[in-house]
Design a protein around this motif. Structure first.
Motif, PDB file in Angstrom:
ATOM      1  N   ALA A   1       5.984  19.935  -3.316  1.00 41.42           N
ATOM      2  CA  ALA A   1       6.522  20.456  -1.775  1.00 41.42           C
ATOM      3  C   ALA A   1       7.854  20.063  -1.448  1.00 41.42           C
ATOM      4  CB  ALA A   1       5.275  19.970  -0.779  1.00 41.42           C
ATOM      5  N   ASP A   2       8.204  20.817  -0.871  1.00 40.70           N
ATOM      6  CA  ASP A   2       9.897  20.404  -0.287  1.00 40.70           C
ATOM      7  C   ASP A   2       9.472  19.564   0.954  1.00 40.70           C
ATOM      8  OD1 ASP A   2      12.459  20.109   0.437  1.00 40.70           O
ATOM      9  OD2 ASP A   2      12.840  22.451   0.741  1.00 40.70           O
ATOM     10  N   ARG A   3       9.605  18.249   0.651  1.00 40.22           N
ATOM     11  CA  ARG A   3       9.244  17.336   1.748  1.00 40.22           C
ATOM     12  C   ARG A   3      10.408  17.380   2.795  1.00 40.22           C
ATOM     13  NH1 ARG A   3       4.993  13.346   1.323  1.00 40.22           N
ATOM     14  NH2 ARG A   3       3.815  14.131  -0.004  1.00 40.22           N
ATOM     15  N   THR A   4      11.578  17.780   2.425  1.00 42.14           N
ATOM     16  CA  THR A   4      12.672  17.894   3.522  1.00 42.14           C
ATOM     17  C   THR A   4      12.367  18.841   4.776  1.00 42.14           C
ATOM     18  OG1 THR A   4      13.675  19.886   2.458  1.00 42.14           O
ATOM     19  CG2 THR A   4      14.276  17.351   1.599  1.00 42.14           C
ATOM     20  N   ARG A   5      11.448  19.801   4.571  1.00 41.33           N
ATOM     21  CA  ARG A   5      11.204  20.762   5.507  1.00 41.33           C
ATOM     22  C   ARG A   5       9.703  20.744   6.105  1.00 41.33           C
ATOM     23  NH1 ARG A   5      10.992  25.675   1.980  1.00 41.33           N
ATOM     24  NH2 ARG A   5      10.612  26.641   3.869  1.00 41.33           N
ATOM     25  N   LEU A   6       9.153  19.717   5.482  1.00 47.37           N
ATOM     26  CA  LEU A   6       7.702  19.443   5.982  1.00 47.37           C
ATOM     27  C   LEU A   6       7.413  18.275   6.847  1.00 47.37           C
ATOM     28  CD1 LEU A   6       5.683  20.221   2.759  1.00 47.37           C
ATOM     29  CD2 LEU A   6       5.200  21.346   4.651  1.00 47.37           C
ATOM     30  N   ARG A   7       6.742  18.434   8.119  1.00 49.02           N
ATOM     31  CA  ARG A   7       6.444  17.420   8.809  1.00 49.02           C
ATOM     32  C   ARG A   7       4.894  17.445   9.566  1.00 49.02           C
ATOM     33  NH1 ARG A   7      10.785  17.225   7.170  1.00 49.02           N
ATOM     34  NH2 ARG A   7      12.909  16.917   8.342  1.00 49.02           N
TER      35      ARG A   7
ATOM     36  N   GLY B   1       9.388  23.988   8.404  1.00 52.00           N
ATOM     37  CA  GLY B   1      10.552  24.701   8.849  1.00 52.00           C
ATOM     38  C   GLY B   1      11.316  25.212   8.089  1.00 52.00           C
ATOM     39  N   ARG B   2      12.384  26.199   8.402  1.00 52.07           N
ATOM     40  CA  ARG B   2      13.410  26.749   7.478  1.00 52.07           C
ATOM     41  C   ARG B   2      14.161  25.851   6.809  1.00 52.07           C
ATOM     42  NH1 ARG B   2      15.554  31.906  10.522  1.00 52.07           N
ATOM     43  NH2 ARG B   2      16.295  30.139  12.105  1.00 52.07           N
ATOM     44  N   ASN B   3      14.446  24.837   7.429  1.00 55.44           N
ATOM     45  CA  ASN B   3      15.227  23.750   6.945  1.00 55.44           C
ATOM     46  C   ASN B   3      15.157  22.181   7.477  1.00 55.44           C
ATOM     47  OD1 ASN B   3      16.865  23.725   9.383  1.00 55.44           O
ATOM     48  ND2 ASN B   3      17.819  25.556   8.851  1.00 55.44           N
TER      49      ASN B   3
ATOM     50  N   GLU C   1      15.791  22.337  11.660  1.00 57.91           N
ATOM     51  CA  GLU C   1      14.542  23.056  12.442  1.00 57.91           C
ATOM     52  C   GLU C   1      13.242  22.444  12.298  1.00 57.91           C
ATOM     53  OE1 GLU C   1      14.582  27.332  11.809  1.00 57.91           O
ATOM     54  OE2 GLU C   1      16.608  27.569  12.091  1.00 57.91           O
ATOM     55  N   ALA C   2      13.047  21.842  11.139  1.00 62.88           N
ATOM     56  CA  ALA C   2      11.728  21.175  11.088  1.00 62.88           C
ATOM     57  C   ALA C   2      11.762  19.828  12.083  1.00 62.88           C
ATOM     58  CB  ALA C   2      11.610  20.464   9.731  1.00 62.88           C
ATOM     59  N   ASP C   3      12.942  19.243  12.099  1.00 62.55           N
ATOM     60  CA  ASP C   3      12.928  17.965  12.850  1.00 62.55           C
ATOM     61  C   ASP C   3      12.883  18.403  14.410  1.00 62.55           C
ATOM     62  OD1 ASP C   3      13.466  16.144  11.109  1.00 62.55           O
ATOM     63  OD2 ASP C   3      15.526  16.138  11.069  1.00 62.55           O
ATOM     64  N   ILE C   4      13.517  19.555  14.811  1.00 64.09           N
ATOM     65  CA  ILE C   4      13.617  19.919  16.263  1.00 64.09           C
ATOM     66  C   ILE C   4      12.081  20.344  16.662  1.00 64.09           C
ATOM     67  CG2 ILE C   4      14.199  21.926  17.742  1.00 64.09           C
ATOM     68  CD1 ILE C   4      16.913  21.828  16.397  1.00 64.09           C
ATOM     69  N   ALA C   5      11.307  21.327  15.528  1.00 60.51           N
ATOM     70  CA  ALA C   5       9.978  21.536  15.976  1.00 60.51           C
ATOM     71  C   ALA C   5       8.940  20.320  16.015  1.00 60.51           C
ATOM     72  CB  ALA C   5       9.540  22.521  14.486  1.00 60.51           C
ATOM     73  N   TYR C   6       9.228  19.481  15.131  1.00 62.45           N
ATOM     74  CA  TYR C   6       8.438  18.290  15.276  1.00 62.45           C
ATOM     75  C   TYR C   6       8.658  17.377  16.426  1.00 62.45           C
ATOM     76  CZ  TYR C   6       6.294  13.865  13.191  1.00 62.45           C
ATOM     77  OH  TYR C   6       5.601  12.672  12.925  1.00 62.45           O
ATOM     78  N   SER C   7       9.710  17.390  17.013  1.00 64.31           N
ATOM     79  CA  SER C   7       9.927  16.621  18.376  1.00 64.31           C
ATOM     80  C   SER C   7       8.997  17.373  19.142  1.00 64.31           C
ATOM     81  CB  SER C   7      11.483  16.512  18.632  1.00 64.31           C
ATOM     82  OG  SER C   7      11.927  17.804  19.010  1.00 64.31           O
ATOM     83  N   GLN C   8       9.299  18.570  19.358  1.00 62.03           N
ATOM     84  CA  GLN C   8       8.213  19.458  20.375  1.00 62.03           C
ATOM     85  C   GLN C   8       6.881  19.577  20.244  1.00 62.03           C
ATOM     86  OE1 GLN C   8       9.349  20.940  23.002  1.00 62.03           O
ATOM     87  NE2 GLN C   8      11.561  20.890  22.702  1.00 62.03           N
TER      88      GLN C   8
END
Length: 393
Positions: A87-93, A259-261, A264-271
């Motif tokens: 899995a692409d861990r850079t996009r997963l939270r 997330g798409r990148n 965006e994954a970091d922003i969604a995770y913060s929310q």
């Protein structure tokens, strides 16, 4: 203030539990409640979890908060368990949640923030709590066809045709494996077709995976989630540890976002963490800590996987045995589908009147839509149970 309220609608399964408890008949059978039961009718603590609890008791020095995300090592291990090593861990939270239900609610609230006008499409049928959880977040739901009651299998063509009509930006709820309440799952090739459709139509998958390891196996049951993760730009996953780690009452789960990148994954995770802050503030620790210990220790993990596999094989044996008993008693193939389905549940295809008759005449308790708990089947009385089912047809 309270005089303005009306009584809440009773929960059918909880009512069934109460009725079963009050039934004085010694031969009564509980096939309603959705928990795994061993051959003695108990829901055991898994051996590896028990050892992890002892280790936690001996080493835990504080009960202070861990933070909004909960146990971050648990979160990373859950990503690995669901998504695999590629899995692409850079996009997963991931964030720890109070069970899979908590994950569903948190992800629904996140969806409301990101796509307030989106409709969440749920399969027909689905787990009864899906729609209340999603609508409680302020989202709109609708249904898409999933199960063909005539063939007792997934109506793949009807499902795909319906999803083809949805507008971009809508959300599709999917059962990752062991569909509740039917036990009818998509095949791997269907997951690939579905993933391609999601990309082409701009739809967002919301996967509820509560029974990983109960169907075809620990890795096999994650195949659908992984196919989606390799294909779609964004997705949401609600994972539960209640069943496969048998930590029901202690409530451990994870809300996972793709997330798409990275940004965006970091922003969604913060929310997502902000959503959790408003609901439970900090997630409970005990069960997640035990799961983390099990997954992080090679010996405990091997012990857990072996016990989980024995649970899966026992349910398969009960499925096959019950299907064979029903074939003998009915002298037909009407119920052979039970052996082909997977997970803890299937439906007998009875009317509500027949379900009531089965309960009143024979003390056999199943949910009103005829869903029964495979793990509750009495392995030494399958022919007797099958005869009772056939008697009310």
């Amino acid at each position: 203030m309270f005089e303005t309220l009306n009584p809440a609608a009773p929960d059918g399964i909880l009512m069934l539990m109460s009725m079963f408890r009050d039934d004085p008949r010694a031969e009564k059978i509980d096939l309603g409640v959705g928990v795994y039961k061993d051959a003695t009718g108990k829901t055991p603590v898994m051996q590896a979890v028990r050892k992890a609890e002892r280790r936690l008791h001996e080493t835990q020095a504080t009960k202070s908060y861990l933070g909004l995300a909960g146990d971050t090592v648990f979160n990373e291990l859950m990503i690995g368990l669901l998504m695999g090593d590629k899995a692409d861990r850079t996009r997963l939270r991931a964030a720890q949640t109070p069970g899979g239900t908590g994950a569903l609610r948190a992800l629904s609230d996140l969806l409301r923030l990101a796509r307030p006008d989106a409709t969440v499409w749920v399969p027909s049928p689905t787990w009864p709590n899906h729609v209340p959880i999603i609508t409680a977040s302020g989202l709109t739901t609708n249904i898409y066809p999933y199960f063909d009651a005539y063939t007792n299998s997934v109506d793949v063509d009807a499902m795909l045709d319906a999803l083809e009509q949805l507008p971009a930006g809508d959300v599709v709820l999917l059962h990752g494996c062991c569909h509740n309440p039917t036990g009818a799952d998509l095949a791997p090739e269907h997951w690939k077709t579905l993933a391609d459709l999601m990309v082409r139509k701009g739809l967002i998958p919301l996967v509820d995976i509560a029974y990983q390891g109960f169907g075809e196996g620990l890795e096999e049951d994650a195949a659908g989630v992984r196919i989606l993760a390799e294909t779609v730009p964004e997705m949401l996953v609600a994972a539960s540890c209640s069943k496969n780690f048998s930590v029901y009452r202690d409530r451990a789960g994870a809300a996972i976002i793709l997330g798409r990148n990275r940004s965006e994954a970091d922003i969604a995770y913060s929310q997502l963490l902000g959503v959790g802050r408003c609901i439970w503030s900090m997630p409970p620790d005990h069960a997640a800590a035990c799961v983390r210990i099990v997954l992080h220790d090679d010996d405990l993990r091997a012990n857990w996987q072996a016990e989980l596999e024995s649970v899966r094989l026992r349910m398969l044996s009960l499925r096959n045995g019950f299907a064979e008993a029903l074939r003998r008693q009915s002298n037909s193939e009407r119920f052979d589908f039970i052996a082909n389905q997977r997970g803890m549940f299937s439906r007998l295809g009875l009317t509500q009147t027949q379900v009531m008759e089965l309960r009143e005449k024979h003390g056999v308790y199943i949910v009103s839509d005829s869903r029964f708990n495979v793990a509750g089947l009495p392995g030494d009385r399958l022919d007797d149970l099958a005869a009772k089912v056939i008697s009310i047809l």
